[in-house]
Motif scaffolding. Structure first.
Motif, short mmCIF file in Angstrom:
data_model
loop_
_atom_site.label_atom_id
_atom_site.label_comp_id
_atom_site.label_asym_id
_atom_site.label_seq_id
_atom_site.Cartn_x
_atom_site.Cartn_y
_atom_site.Cartn_z
N PRO A 79 0.81 -1.23 0.00
CA PRO A 79 0.00 0.00 0.00
C PRO A 79 0.84 1.28 0.00
O PRO A 79 0.48 2.26 -0.67
CB PRO A 79 -0.82 -0.14 1.29
CG PRO A 79 -0.95 -1.62 1.48
CD PRO A 79 0.36 -2.19 1.04
N VAL A 80 1.94 1.27 0.74
CA VAL A 80 2.81 2.45 0.75
C VAL A 80 3.46 2.66 -0.61
O VAL A 80 3.57 3.80 -1.10
CB VAL A 80 3.87 2.33 1.86
CG1 VAL A 80 4.89 3.46 1.77
CG2 VAL A 80 3.20 2.34 3.23
N ASP A 81 3.87 1.57 -1.26
CA ASP A 81 4.39 1.67 -2.63
C ASP A 81 3.38 2.35 -3.54
O ASP A 81 3.73 3.15 -4.41
CB ASP A 81 4.71 0.29 -3.20
CG ASP A 81 5.91 -0.38 -2.56
OD1 ASP A 81 6.84 0.33 -2.13
OD2 ASP A 81 5.92 -1.63 -2.49
N CYS A 82 2.10 2.00 -3.36
CA CYS A 82 1.05 2.57 -4.20
C CYS A 82 1.02 4.09 -4.09
O CYS A 82 0.91 4.81 -5.11
CB CYS A 82 -0.31 2.00 -3.80
SG CYS A 82 -0.54 0.25 -4.19
N VAL A 83 1.12 4.60 -2.88
CA VAL A 83 1.10 6.05 -2.68
C VAL A 83 2.34 6.69 -3.26
O VAL A 83 2.28 7.72 -3.95
CB VAL A 83 0.94 6.39 -1.19
CG1 VAL A 83 1.00 7.90 -0.96
CG2 VAL A 83 -0.37 5.83 -0.65
N LYS A 84 3.50 6.09 -3.01
CA LYS A 84 4.75 6.65 -3.53
C LYS A 84 4.75 6.71 -5.05
O LYS A 84 5.14 7.72 -5.65
CB LYS A 84 5.93 5.81 -3.03
CG LYS A 84 6.25 5.97 -1.55
CD LYS A 84 7.43 5.10 -1.15
CE LYS A 84 7.83 5.31 0.30
NZ LYS A 84 8.41 6.65 0.56
N LEU A 85 4.31 5.64 -5.69
CA LEU A 85 4.27 5.62 -7.15
C LEU A 85 3.23 6.60 -7.68
O LEU A 85 3.43 7.25 -8.72
CB LEU A 85 3.97 4.21 -7.65
CG LEU A 85 5.15 3.24 -7.63
CD1 LEU A 85 4.68 1.82 -7.91
CD2 LEU A 85 6.20 3.64 -8.67
N ALA A 91 -0.87 3.40 4.27
CA ALA A 91 -1.04 4.14 3.01
C ALA A 91 -1.46 5.58 3.30
O ALA A 91 -0.96 6.52 2.68
CB ALA A 91 -2.06 3.44 2.13
N ALA A 92 -2.39 5.75 4.24
CA ALA A 92 -2.81 7.09 4.62
C ALA A 92 -1.67 7.87 5.28
O ALA A 92 -1.50 9.07 5.04
CB ALA A 92 -4.03 7.02 5.54
N SER A 104 2.52 15.37 2.70
CA SER A 104 1.78 16.62 2.93
C SER A 104 0.44 16.65 2.21
O SER A 104 -0.06 17.73 1.86
CB SER A 104 2.63 17.83 2.55
OG SER A 104 3.82 17.88 3.32
N ILE A 105 -0.16 15.47 2.00
CA ILE A 105 -1.49 15.37 1.43
C ILE A 105 -2.47 15.12 2.58
O ILE A 105 -2.24 14.21 3.38
CB ILE A 105 -1.58 14.20 0.43
CG1 ILE A 105 -0.51 14.32 -0.66
CG2 ILE A 105 -2.97 14.12 -0.19
CD1 ILE A 105 -0.33 13.05 -1.47
N PRO A 106 -3.54 15.89 2.72
CA PRO A 106 -4.55 15.56 3.73
C PRO A 106 -5.04 14.13 3.51
O PRO A 106 -5.47 13.78 2.41
CB PRO A 106 -5.66 16.58 3.47
CG PRO A 106 -4.97 17.72 2.76
CD PRO A 106 -3.90 17.09 1.92
N SER A 107 -4.98 13.31 4.56
CA SER A 107 -5.19 11.87 4.38
C SER A 107 -6.10 11.29 5.45
O SER A 107 -6.07 11.72 6.61
CB SER A 107 -3.85 11.14 4.39
OG SER A 107 -3.02 11.58 3.33
#
Length: 254
Positions: free
Chosen positions: A73-79, A115-116, A123-126
């Protein structure tokens, strides 16, 4: 102009929970979905190192820009941030809806919440959303109006610096309201069920029971048990600030 919303999860791109979350976000803004190609529950904040990542555009739901990722899930956000948005960050990152709670200590293990967290690090509201129902045919309909309201509040008001929201829903259609909570002092009393495979080798299944050691009525566990939506503000700064004066009192030999 409509906001751009990144939708992620840990249960995989075909999970019913992400479809429910996506449907609510479509009412608010322009949606981009980036999700794992297979379930990634319990991955925490893991990232993929030492092997390549795949990111493929897919056409699962009409009119929705969707990408399937081979990583966590973290990879998803980074990509998403670096390759899809190319540094122009979305207005909101929402993760879920997770099949199962992420209250109390579960926040540390949760791929949904990680992921959130990664969104907040960027710095994205999550916001992370979870429902107390592990089944694939879980009914998310009673969550939808609350998800929309919470997401709109975050878009309108923002969040404190380095903070995100952990939102959990009780498994009932009769929700009493929303409670702003603290994380309960509760944990899993874990056991490993030992078994033998056909070759007589030991293997283990993780089992256990959830133990709540916190009797406070301001916790996420209490809120959920009493049919409230729990919202816990979460931070990724893990510094135990209250412990710094204690450690400064120690006399180290230099």
């Amino acid at each position: 102009m409509k906001p751009t919303i990144l939708v992620v999860n840990d249960d995989g791109i075909t999970a019913p929970g992400i479809k429910a979350l996506m449907d609510v976000m479509k009412q608010i803004g322009n949606v981009v979905v980036v999700a794992p190609d297979s379930p990634q529950s319990g991955m925490g904040h893991a990232i993929t190192i030492g092997k390549p990542l795949r990111l493929d555009k897919v056409d699962i739901y009409e009119g929705i820009e969707m990408y399937r990722c081979s990583g966590t899930p973290v990879d998803c956000v980074k990509l998403a941030v670096t390759k899809i948005f190319k540094g122009k960050k979305p207005d909101l990152c929402v993760s879920g809806i997770n099949h199962g709670l992420n209250n109390s200590i579960n926040v540390l293990y949760s791929g949904t919440m990680s992921a959130a967290v990664e969104g907040a690090i960027e710095s994205i509201p999550s916001i992370g959303f979870s429902l107390d129902d592990y089944t694939l045919d879980a009914d998310f309909s009673h969550c939808e109006k609350f998800i929309k309201q919470i997401a709109l509040m975050v878009l309108q008001n923002g969040l404190p610096t380095a903070t995100l929201l952990n939102v959990n829903f009780p498994n009932t259609a009769h929700i009493k309201g929303i409670k702003i909570c603290r994380q309960a002092n509760a944990k899993w009393a874990e056991e490993f069920d030992e078994r033998l495979d056909p070759y007589k080798r030991n293997y283990y299944w993780l089992t256990g029971v959830f133990q709540n050691n916190d009797l406070g009525e301001d916790t996420d566990v209490w809120a959920l048990e009493n049919h409230y939506v729990s919202i816990v503000p979460v931070q990724f700064d893990l510094t135990a600030h209250h412990a710094i004066p204690v450690l400064n009192s120690w006399k180290f030999d230099v």
